[in-house]
Each structure stands twice: as structure tokens, then as C-alpha cells.
Write an enzyme that holds these catalytic residues in place. Structure first.
Site, PDB file in Angstrom:
ATOM      1  N   SER A  89     109.353  29.206  21.517  1.00 34.47           N
ATOM      2  CA  SER A  89     110.171  28.393  22.421  1.00 34.47           C
ATOM      3  C   SER A  89     111.665  28.552  22.125  1.00 34.47           C
ATOM      4  CB  SER A  89     109.803  26.908  22.281  1.00 34.47           C
ATOM      5  OG  SER A  89     108.427  26.720  22.479  1.00 34.47           O
TER       6      SER A  89
HETATM    7  N1  SAH Z   1     104.852  26.531  18.843  1.00 33.82           N
HETATM    8  C1  SAH Z   1     104.928  27.985  18.981  1.00 33.82           C
HETATM    9  C2  SAH Z   1     105.065  28.453  20.416  1.00 33.82           C
HETATM   10  C3  SAH Z   1     103.868  28.194  21.174  1.00 33.82           C
HETATM   11  S1  SAH Z   1     103.466  29.266  22.510  1.00 33.82           S
HETATM   12  C4  SAH Z   1     106.056  28.563  18.159  1.00 33.82           C
HETATM   13  O1  SAH Z   1     106.810  27.808  17.520  1.00 33.82           O
HETATM   14  O2  SAH Z   1     106.154  29.796  18.110  1.00 33.82           O
HETATM   15  C5  SAH Z   1     101.935  28.451  22.904  1.00 33.82           C
HETATM   16  C6  SAH Z   1     100.815  28.797  21.965  1.00 33.82           C
HETATM   17  O3  SAH Z   1      99.713  27.956  22.296  1.00 33.82           O
HETATM   18  C7  SAH Z   1     100.318  30.230  22.116  1.00 33.82           C
HETATM   19  O4  SAH Z   1     100.318  30.862  20.871  1.00 33.82           O
HETATM   20  C8  SAH Z   1      98.901  30.056  22.664  1.00 33.82           C
HETATM   21  O5  SAH Z   1      98.004  31.063  22.211  1.00 33.82           O
HETATM   22  C9  SAH Z   1      98.525  28.687  22.126  1.00 33.82           C
HETATM   23  N2  SAH Z   1      97.449  27.977  22.844  1.00 33.82           N
HETATM   24  C10 SAH Z   1      97.168  27.999  24.157  1.00 33.82           C
HETATM   25  N3  SAH Z   1      96.118  27.195  24.429  1.00 33.82           N
HETATM   26  C11 SAH Z   1      95.717  26.667  23.233  1.00 33.82           C
HETATM   27  C12 SAH Z   1      94.673  25.782  22.840  1.00 33.82           C
HETATM   28  N4  SAH Z   1      93.816  25.270  23.721  1.00 33.82           N
HETATM   29  N5  SAH Z   1      94.577  25.454  21.535  1.00 33.82           N
HETATM   30  C13 SAH Z   1      95.441  25.969  20.604  1.00 33.82           C
HETATM   31  N6  SAH Z   1      96.433  26.820  20.920  1.00 33.82           N
HETATM   32  C14 SAH Z   1      96.578  27.167  22.219  1.00 33.82           C
END
Ligand code: SAH
Length: 238
Positions: A89
Site C-alpha cells: 500500500s
Molecule cells: N499489507 C500488505 C499489502 C496487502 S495487499 C503490505 O503491507 O504489503 C493484500 C494482500 O491480501 C495480498 O497479499 C493478498 O494475497 C492478501 N489476501 C487476499 N485475500 C486474502 C484472504 N482472504 N486472507 C488473507 N490474505 C488475503
């Protein structure tokens, strides 16, 4: 142009002679300066006031959480790709979400969507403990290894569908969801202690970052801000 090339060559020479490889001191100082500028110009300037959040943003080495070829852009005012179609993000959004949790961020925090591990590392500066769940095993593994190598000891990462939360560790003081969901996942609300906070992007292609506080009778919406996140996958889509 000439002097820029000369400067880069001198920096490279300094790094090689220091035998410090990727972590060469000159480079790290350059990143630290960019990080301080990021905290001031992108985050404090937009109204984030929480000193702990500003200190965490100025401390956590964001360039280590982005792919090596994007390190030069690690402190830019935008999200960046981290592979597997996912993103880290925008720094301001990480700071805003962290600040929105208020004092709840100091306790036991659950994160859904570990991604690069950056948000977890920022939370780790403030929280007693962070539990982070990532649905893509490759990302979970990579984030765990990186956090270990950075000496972050109070974050646990596991691969799985964050929809179900981490019931063995509940209740949590705060929950932070970093992927967009069509609604609040019920198990995450259940695993929040009364008075605890959950921040989550809710919607479809465009979303509102919703902050809810758990009350005795349910949840209370505290604030909403428009955002764009990658979609949450798994059970919430069924
Ligand atoms: N917080 C992260 C950015 C997140 S991007 C950072 O600091 O880099 C969103 C992430 O959520 C992705 O890696 C994606 O694979 C994950 N995601 C999507 N659906 C999910 C779920 N149901 N449970 C856990 N992770 C999930």
C-alpha cells in the site's frame, strides 16, 4: 549527467570497499533520508499526528519490502507491485490505517493480508504482538523470512484464508484488513474484544476504508474514507 554517473560510481566504490553488500552504509543513509522526508511530506503533512505512527514510518526500511528493482521508488507516494498481482500500500494509507486503530494498536493486533509484511512491521513498532494471515503461501513465506532477517520478533505470519481469523489467539484489540471485502467478515468481528477496533476497505472496485468499533451490542461505524485496495479472496466471495 556526468556528475550523476560519477556520484553513483563513487557510492558503488564506497559500498564495495565497505564489503557491506546490499546493506552498505552509504545506501542505508540515503534511504533513511528519503524515509524521513516521506514521513514529513506525505504523512505528517496530510494530518497524521500520532507520534508512534510517525516514528514507525520513519524507522521501518520500506525499501526492503519492495522488489529489488523498485527500491529506488520505495519512498514514493504510491502503492507498488510486490508480485503475484498484489501490491504494497501507499505509505500514507499504511500510516492512516495504523493511526485509526488508536490505543487498540498497542495491544494484540490481527492483520489480514500480510503481502510484503510492511504493514505488519509498522504495526510491530507499536503493538505488543501482531498476528498476520496471508492467503498466498509464497507471500506468507517470503514475508516471514524477511521479518525474521530484520529482527522483528513480535509478528507471527501464517498462510490461510484470513476470513476465519486466528481464533486460537482471540480476542484481539484491533483488526486491520488490507484487502477489499464486500462486507465485514463476521468471524473477525467475533474475535475482536469489546471496545476494540477494525479497519477494513469495504466495497467493489472502489471502496471506503471503514473504521468500526465493537460495542456490547454489535459494531459502530466511526469513519469512512475512499480508497482502492486489491480484492480479498476466499470464503468472503462465496
Ligand atoms: N499489507 C500488505 C499489502 C496487502 S495487499 C503490505 O503491507 O504489503 C493484500 C494482500 O491480501 C495480498 O497479499 C493478498 O494475497 C492478501 N489476501 C487476499 N485475500 C486474502 C484472504 N482472504 N486472507 C488473507 N490474505 C488475503
Amino acid at each position: 549527467m556526468r556528475s550523476r554517473i560519477g556520484g553513483a560510481a563513487a557510492l558503488l566504490a564506497a559500498c564495495v570497499s565497505a564489503l557491506a553488500g546490499a546493506g552498505c552504509a552509504a545506501n542505508e543513509n540515503g534511504y533513511a533520508a528519503r524515509r524521513a522526508a516521506m514521513a514529513a511530506n506525505q504523512i505528517a503533512a496530510r494530518g497524521v499526528r500520532d507520534e508512534r505512527v510517525l516514528a514507525a514510518m520513519a524507522k521501518v526500511p520500506r525499501h526492503r519490502f519492495v522488489p529489488p528493482e523498485l527500491r529506488g521508488e520505495a519512498y514514493a507516494d504510491r502503492p507498488l507491485p510486490i508480485g503475484f498481482g498484489q501490491t504494497i500500500s501507499q505509505p500514507y494509507i499504511v500510516a492512516l490505517m495504523t493511526e485509526s486503530l488508536g490505543p487498540a494498536a498497542r495491544g494484540k493486533v490481527l492483520e489480514i493480508g500480510t503481502g510484503s509484511g510492511y504493514q505488519a512491521a509498522v504495526l510491530a513498532e507499536i503493538a505488543d504482538s501482531v498476528y498476520s494471515i496471508e492467503i498466498l503461501p509464497e507471500l506468507a513465506e517470503r514475508a516471514r523470512a524477511l521479518l525474521d532477517s530484520l529482527g522483528v520478533r513480535n509478528v507471527r505470519v501464517r498462510a490461510g484464508d484470513g476470513y476465519f481469523g486466528w481464533p486460537e489467539e482471540a480476542p484481539f484489540d484491533a483488526v486491520i484488513v488490507t484487502a477489499a471485502a464486500p462486507r465485514l467478515p463476521e468471524p473477525l468481528v467475533e474475535q475482536l474484544r469489546s471496545g476494540g477496533r477494525i479497519v477494513i476497505p469495504v466495497g467493489g472496485a472502489y471502496q471506503e476504508l471503514e473504521l468500526h468499533e465493537k460495542t456490547e451490542s454489535g459494531t459502530k461505524l466511526v469513519s469512512r474514507v475512499p480508497v482502492r485496495f486489491v480484492p480479498m479472496k476466499g470464503k468472503i466471495r462465496e
